[in-house]
Design a protein around this motif. Structure first.
Motif, PDB file in Angstrom:
ATOM      1  N   VAL A 140       1.048  -1.230   0.005  1.00  0.00           N
ATOM      2  CA  VAL A 140       0.166   0.032  -0.081  1.00  0.00           C
ATOM      3  C   VAL A 140       0.927   1.276   0.043  1.00  0.00           C
ATOM      4  CG1 VAL A 140      -1.685   1.247   1.088  1.00  0.00           C
ATOM      5  CG2 VAL A 140      -1.628  -1.158   1.437  1.00  0.00           C
ATOM      6  N   ALA A 141       0.774   2.120  -1.013  1.00  0.00           N
ATOM      7  CA  ALA A 141       1.475   3.161  -1.417  1.00  0.00           C
ATOM      8  C   ALA A 141       0.729   4.526  -0.612  1.00  0.00           C
ATOM      9  CB  ALA A 141       2.030   3.309  -2.703  1.00  0.00           C
ATOM     10  N   ALA A 142       1.171   5.110   0.688  1.00  0.00           N
ATOM     11  CA  ALA A 142       0.622   6.104   1.215  1.00  0.00           C
ATOM     12  C   ALA A 142       1.126   7.343   0.754  1.00  0.00           C
ATOM     13  CB  ALA A 142       0.634   5.866   2.879  1.00  0.00           C
ATOM     14  N   CYS A 143       0.365   8.421   0.293  1.00  0.00           N
ATOM     15  CA  CYS A 143       0.768   9.588  -0.071  1.00  0.00           C
ATOM     16  C   CYS A 143       0.039  10.755   0.241  1.00  0.00           C
ATOM     17  CB  CYS A 143       1.057   9.435  -1.747  1.00  0.00           C
ATOM     18  SG  CYS A 143      -0.187   9.245  -2.515  1.00  0.00           S
ATOM     19  N   GLY A 144      -0.725  10.688   1.309  1.00  0.00           N
ATOM     20  CA  GLY A 144      -1.702  11.738   1.648  1.00  0.00           C
ATOM     21  C   GLY A 144      -2.445  11.663   2.764  1.00  0.00           C
ATOM     22  N   LEU A 145      -2.989  12.621   3.158  1.00  0.00           N
ATOM     23  CA  LEU A 145      -3.891  12.388   4.323  1.00  0.00           C
ATOM     24  C   LEU A 145      -5.105  13.363   4.373  1.00  0.00           C
ATOM     25  CD1 LEU A 145      -2.792  15.591   5.459  1.00  0.00           C
ATOM     26  CD2 LEU A 145      -1.002  14.205   6.575  1.00  0.00           C
ATOM     27  N   ALA A 146      -5.854  13.243   3.192  1.00  0.00           N
ATOM     28  CA  ALA A 146      -7.114  13.998   3.150  1.00  0.00           C
ATOM     29  C   ALA A 146      -8.076  13.809   4.121  1.00  0.00           C
ATOM     30  CB  ALA A 146      -7.637  13.898   1.703  1.00  0.00           C
ATOM     31  N   ALA A 147      -8.211  12.743   4.532  1.00  0.00           N
ATOM     32  CA  ALA A 147      -9.062  12.309   5.724  1.00  0.00           C
ATOM     33  C   ALA A 147      -8.622  12.638   6.730  1.00  0.00           C
ATOM     34  CB  ALA A 147      -9.705  10.950   5.366  1.00  0.00           C
ATOM     35  N   ASP A 148      -7.555  12.102   7.219  1.00  0.00           N
ATOM     36  CA  ASP A 148      -6.990  12.156   8.910  1.00  0.00           C
ATOM     37  C   ASP A 148      -5.338  11.846   8.827  1.00  0.00           C
ATOM     38  OD1 ASP A 148      -6.266  11.782  11.210  1.00  0.00           O
ATOM     39  OD2 ASP A 148      -8.610  11.283  11.648  1.00  0.00           O
ATOM     40  N   PRO A 149      -4.539  12.361   9.495  1.00  0.00           N
ATOM     41  CA  PRO A 149      -3.131  12.000   9.514  1.00  0.00           C
ATOM     42  C   PRO A 149      -2.652  10.693  10.454  1.00  0.00           C
ATOM     43  CG  PRO A 149      -3.659  13.843  10.904  1.00  0.00           C
ATOM     44  CD  PRO A 149      -4.770  13.613  10.251  1.00  0.00           C
ATOM     45  N   SER A 150      -3.887  10.345  11.082  1.00  0.00           N
ATOM     46  CA  SER A 150      -3.742   9.069  12.142  1.00  0.00           C
ATOM     47  C   SER A 150      -3.936   7.780  11.303  1.00  0.00           C
ATOM     48  CB  SER A 150      -4.873   9.110  13.256  1.00  0.00           C
ATOM     49  OG  SER A 150      -6.113   8.833  12.481  1.00  0.00           O
ATOM     50  N   LEU A 151      -3.388   6.793  11.840  1.00  0.00           N
ATOM     51  CA  LEU A 151      -3.521   5.501  11.422  1.00  0.00           C
ATOM     52  C   LEU A 151      -3.907   4.349  12.412  1.00  0.00           C
ATOM     53  CD1 LEU A 151      -3.337   3.515   8.769  1.00  0.00           C
ATOM     54  CD2 LEU A 151      -0.798   3.103   9.475  1.00  0.00           C
ATOM     55  N   PRO A 152      -5.180   4.573  12.580  1.00  0.00           N
ATOM     56  CA  PRO A 152      -5.882   3.381  13.649  1.00  0.00           C
ATOM     57  C   PRO A 152      -5.831   2.051  13.177  1.00  0.00           C
ATOM     58  CG  PRO A 152      -7.718   4.416  12.452  1.00  0.00           C
ATOM     59  CD  PRO A 152      -6.250   5.231  11.963  1.00  0.00           C
ATOM     60  N   SER A 153      -4.707   1.366  13.381  1.00  0.00           N
ATOM     61  CA  SER A 153      -4.242   0.111  12.830  1.00  0.00           C
ATOM     62  C   SER A 153      -3.651  -0.783  13.853  1.00  0.00           C
ATOM     63  CB  SER A 153      -3.617   0.269  11.350  1.00  0.00           C
ATOM     64  OG  SER A 153      -3.512  -1.375  10.955  1.00  0.00           O
ATOM     65  N   THR A 154      -3.317  -2.022  13.324  1.00  0.00           N
ATOM     66  CA  THR A 154      -2.385  -2.765  14.618  1.00  0.00           C
ATOM     67  C   THR A 154      -1.315  -3.236  13.573  1.00  0.00           C
ATOM     68  OG1 THR A 154      -3.516  -4.895  13.939  1.00  0.00           O
ATOM     69  CG2 THR A 154      -4.650  -3.683  15.771  1.00  0.00           C
ATOM     70  N   VAL A 155      -0.502  -4.201  14.113  1.00  0.00           N
ATOM     71  CA  VAL A 155       0.758  -4.629  13.369  1.00  0.00           C
ATOM     72  C   VAL A 155       0.133  -6.021  12.665  1.00  0.00           C
ATOM     73  CG1 VAL A 155       2.486  -3.868  14.965  1.00  0.00           C
ATOM     74  CG2 VAL A 155       1.487  -6.256  15.307  1.00  0.00           C
ATOM     75  N   LEU A 156      -0.968  -6.498  12.775  1.00  0.00           N
ATOM     76  CA  LEU A 156      -1.597  -7.642  12.460  1.00  0.00           C
ATOM     77  C   LEU A 156      -1.332  -7.972  10.816  1.00  0.00           C
ATOM     78  CD1 LEU A 156      -4.396  -8.626  14.697  1.00  0.00           C
ATOM     79  CD2 LEU A 156      -2.141  -9.411  14.864  1.00  0.00           C
ATOM     80  N   PRO A 157      -1.695  -6.800   9.949  1.00  0.00           N
ATOM     81  CA  PRO A 157      -1.923  -6.953   8.735  1.00  0.00           C
ATOM     82  C   PRO A 157      -0.275  -7.217   8.183  1.00  0.00           C
ATOM     83  CG  PRO A 157      -3.214  -5.240   9.117  1.00  0.00           C
ATOM     84  CD  PRO A 157      -2.366  -5.798  10.259  1.00  0.00           C
ATOM     85  N   PHE A 158       0.519  -6.695   8.845  1.00  0.00           N
ATOM     86  CA  PHE A 158       2.236  -6.859   8.316  1.00  0.00           C
ATOM     87  C   PHE A 158       2.778  -8.081   8.877  1.00  0.00           C
ATOM     88  CE2 PHE A 158       0.998  -2.174   9.966  1.00  0.00           C
ATOM     89  CZ  PHE A 158       0.790  -1.760   8.570  1.00  0.00           C
ATOM     90  N   ILE A 159       2.429  -8.714  10.118  1.00  0.00           N
ATOM     91  CA  ILE A 159       3.018  -9.806  10.413  1.00  0.00           C
ATOM     92  C   ILE A 159       2.130 -11.087  10.059  1.00  0.00           C
ATOM     93  CG2 ILE A 159       4.329  -8.616  12.262  1.00  0.00           C
ATOM     94  CD1 ILE A 159       1.916  -9.923  14.094  1.00  0.00           C
ATOM     95  N   LEU A 160       1.089 -10.934   9.605  1.00  0.00           N
ATOM     96  CA  LEU A 160       0.132 -12.300   9.138  1.00  0.00           C
ATOM     97  C   LEU A 160      -0.055 -12.258   7.897  1.00  0.00           C
ATOM     98  CD1 LEU A 160      -2.558 -12.167  11.850  1.00  0.00           C
ATOM     99  CD2 LEU A 160      -0.585 -13.385  11.942  1.00  0.00           C
ATOM    100  N   ARG A 161       0.139 -11.142   7.166  1.00  0.00           N
ATOM    101  CA  ARG A 161       0.019 -11.034   5.664  1.00  0.00           C
ATOM    102  C   ARG A 161       1.300 -10.604   4.902  1.00  0.00           C
ATOM    103  NH1 ARG A 161      -6.205  -9.362   4.746  1.00  0.00           N
ATOM    104  NH2 ARG A 161      -7.287 -11.436   4.825  1.00  0.00           N
ATOM    105  N   ALA A 162       2.141 -10.140   5.690  1.00  0.00           N
ATOM    106  CA  ALA A 162       3.408  -9.544   4.900  1.00  0.00           C
ATOM    107  C   ALA A 162       3.072  -8.450   4.016  1.00  0.00           C
ATOM    108  CB  ALA A 162       3.937 -10.613   4.222  1.00  0.00           C
ATOM    109  N   VAL A 163       2.092  -7.555   4.556  1.00  0.00           N
ATOM    110  CA  VAL A 163       1.566  -6.402   3.826  1.00  0.00           C
ATOM    111  C   VAL A 163       2.564  -5.450   4.114  1.00  0.00           C
ATOM    112  CG1 VAL A 163       0.083  -4.558   3.528  1.00  0.00           C
ATOM    113  CG2 VAL A 163      -0.873  -6.713   3.886  1.00  0.00           C
ATOM    114  N   THR A 164       3.020  -4.451   3.174  1.00  0.00           N
ATOM    115  CA  THR A 164       3.922  -3.356   3.270  1.00  0.00           C
ATOM    116  C   THR A 164       3.268  -2.098   3.145  1.00  0.00           C
ATOM    117  OG1 THR A 164       5.945  -4.824   2.272  1.00  0.00           O
ATOM    118  CG2 THR A 164       6.086  -2.073   2.040  1.00  0.00           C
TER     119      THR A 164
END
Length: 324
Positions: free
Chosen positions: A235-259
């Motif tokens: 996922v290429a992140a290049c903006g914050l039109a909605a919100d600069p926050s990222l309410p997520s967890t590490v799970l997508p990165f360690i379970l699916r190897a998402v970048t």
């Protein structure tokens, strides 16, 4: 040499000054003087021109993060058409909403068509950087749906066009489905969804929908995009039109190897800038650029356009004919 510029003062007011004879702020390192032909009104410009905080590092300063023009007389390469996108213009140093600018030498790109280059601008340049990152991380045509959020904006529109032109199946997410859906399909989107599908809080890992994504929105939508990205996707992140926050967890990165890859168009090095511009020249037709950026205004109308951008009422990107 006296020149004309749109200057934002310390109180946030924007005024055209007709007889500047030296810059307020100049880039560090080597510079090239450009006689500016075109600029544009990007989101950052809109914030700066309406007195919003967080864009200009000092004031007064000439606004405009894009500058396209010819190398001024008396310099090597005089008369060559060059473009600078981002690179601190209109943020750390005087920008391109002026008939003259000192641009960072390492950021300049030779271009064939000044108006086309300004129409692409930082928006298209950022989209190209994002697409390059996805493909360098292994995305190939046929891998599955590639999501573009904020698809109705400049970055999103160019991302849709670029990805489609390179053979990817694109899904465009926008809050203006009725107003922009047909246009996004003309740019190459295979499907258009409402951004509300990504707005609500969801599980940290959700059904895999996307092979990859370009996000210019941030916040909860980006968290959901990450949670819906398939194994190994970027996922290429290049903006914050909605919100600069990222309410997520590490799970997508360690379970699916998402970048989650950050895209920075301001400080991109020269080689990467050249690769991004080559991608745009190869993959985006003149008709596509004209569809995304149909409107040209004189310098005196730039502040009015900035208000339209912030209100979400502007249609497409707007080019500024600086000397007009």
């Amino acid at each position: 040499m006296a020149y004309r510029a749109l200057v934002v003062d310390a109180q946030g007011g924007a005024t055209i000054l007709e007889d500047l004879d030296e810059p307020f702020a100049t880039p560090h390192g080597g510079t090239v003087a450009l006689d500016v032909a075109f600029s544009s009104v990007n989101y950052k410009d809109a914030v700066a021109l309406t007195g919003g905080p967080g864009i200009l590092r000092s004031a007064p300063m000439v606004a405009g993060i894009d500058a396209v023009g010819v190398v001024a007389d008396g310099q090597p390469g005089a008369g060559t058409v060059m473009a600078a996108f981002g690179a601190g213009l209109g943020e750390r140093s005087d920008g391109g909403l002026a008939t003259y600018v000192l641009a960072p030498a390492e950021a300049l790109l030779p271009v064939a068509d000044a108006r086309r280059a300004a129409a692409i601008g930082t928006a298209g340049f950022t989209a190209a950087l994002a697409v390059l990152r996805l493909e360098r991380d292994g995305l190939r045509p046929g891998d599955g749906d590639v999501l573009v959020t904020g698809a109705g904006g400049g970055v999103g529109s160019f991302a849709v066009a670029l990805l489609s032109a390179r053979g990817h199946r694109v899904v465009a997410a926008t809050g203006r489905v009725e107003a922009r859906g047909a246009e996004l399909r003309e740019l190459g989107a295979a499907d258009v969804i409402d951004r509300s599908e990504l707005a609500d809080a969801g599980k940290p890992v959700q059904s895999g929908r996307w092979a990859a994504a370009v996000d210019s929105v941030g916040g909860r939508p980006l968290a959901n995009v990450v949670a819906q990205t398939r194994y190994g996707g970027t996922v290429a992140a290049c903006g914050l039109a909605a919100d600069p926050s990222l309410p997520s967890t590490v799970l997508p990165f360690i379970l699916r190897a998402v970048t989650l890859a950050g895209i920075n168009s301001v400080d991109a090095p020269a080689g990467l800038r050249q690769d991004a511009w080559a991608l745009l020249e190869e993959s985006v037709a003149d008709a596509t650029v004209a569809r995304i950026a149909p409107r040209t205004v004189p310098l005196g109308e730039a502040v009015g356009v900035a208000r339209e951008v912030l209100a979400g009422t502007v249609a497409g990107r707007v080019v500024v004919d600086v000397p007009a």
